[in-house]
Scaffold this active site. Structure first.
Site, PDB file in Angstrom:
ATOM      1  N   CYS A  57       3.142   1.649   2.968  1.00  0.00           N
ATOM      2  CA  CYS A  57       4.285   0.734   2.921  1.00  0.00           C
ATOM      3  C   CYS A  57       5.371   1.297   2.006  1.00  0.00           C
ATOM      4  CB  CYS A  57       3.847  -0.646   2.440  1.00  0.00           C
ATOM      5  SG  CYS A  57       2.643  -1.439   3.525  1.00  0.00           S
ATOM      6  N   CYS A  67       0.835  -1.201   0.000  1.00  0.00           N
ATOM      7  CA  CYS A  67       0.000   0.000   0.000  1.00  0.00           C
ATOM      8  C   CYS A  67       0.872   1.255   0.000  1.00  0.00           C
ATOM      9  CB  CYS A  67      -0.914   0.002   1.225  1.00  0.00           C
ATOM     10  SG  CYS A  67      -0.017   0.157   2.787  1.00  0.00           S
TER      11      CYS A  67
END
Length: 81
Positions: A14, A11
Site C-alpha cells: 500500500c 502494508c
C-alpha cells in the site's frame, strides 16, 4: 484536481502504491489529493477484497497488487475507467 485513494491496511504494498502514484503525478505536473484509507469497512464499501486498491475520482480503477508506473501515469492524466 484529481482525488485518489489508496485502499489498504497500510502494508508495504500500500505504501509503495502511494509512492508510485505520487511520483507519477509529480512527473506529469498534475496536482492530486492522495488519501490512504485503512478502515476495512470503508474498503469493503468500494467492493475491494484484495488490496491495495486504488480509487480515482470515486471510481475503483485497480485492486490486488502494486500498479506499474505507466498505469499510475494514466490515472493522474486521464479520466477514470
Amino acid at each position: 484536481m484529481k482525488q485518489i485513494k489508496v485502499l489498504g491496511s497500510g502494508c508495504r504494498n500500500c505504501e509503495i502504491t502511494a509512492k508510485v502514484i505520487n511520483q507519477a503525478a509529480a512527473e506529469a505536473g498534475v496536482e492530486i489529493e492522495l488519501e490512504k484509507v485503512t478502515d476495512i469497512a470503508a474498503i469493503m464499501g468500494y467492493g475491494v477484497i484484495s488490496t491495495p486498491g486504488v480509487v480515482v475520482d470515486g471510481v475503483v480503477v485497480h485492486s490486488g497488487g502494486v500498479p506499474g508506473p505507466a498505469q499510475a501515469r494514466d490515472w493522474v492524466r486521464e479520466s477514470p475507467g
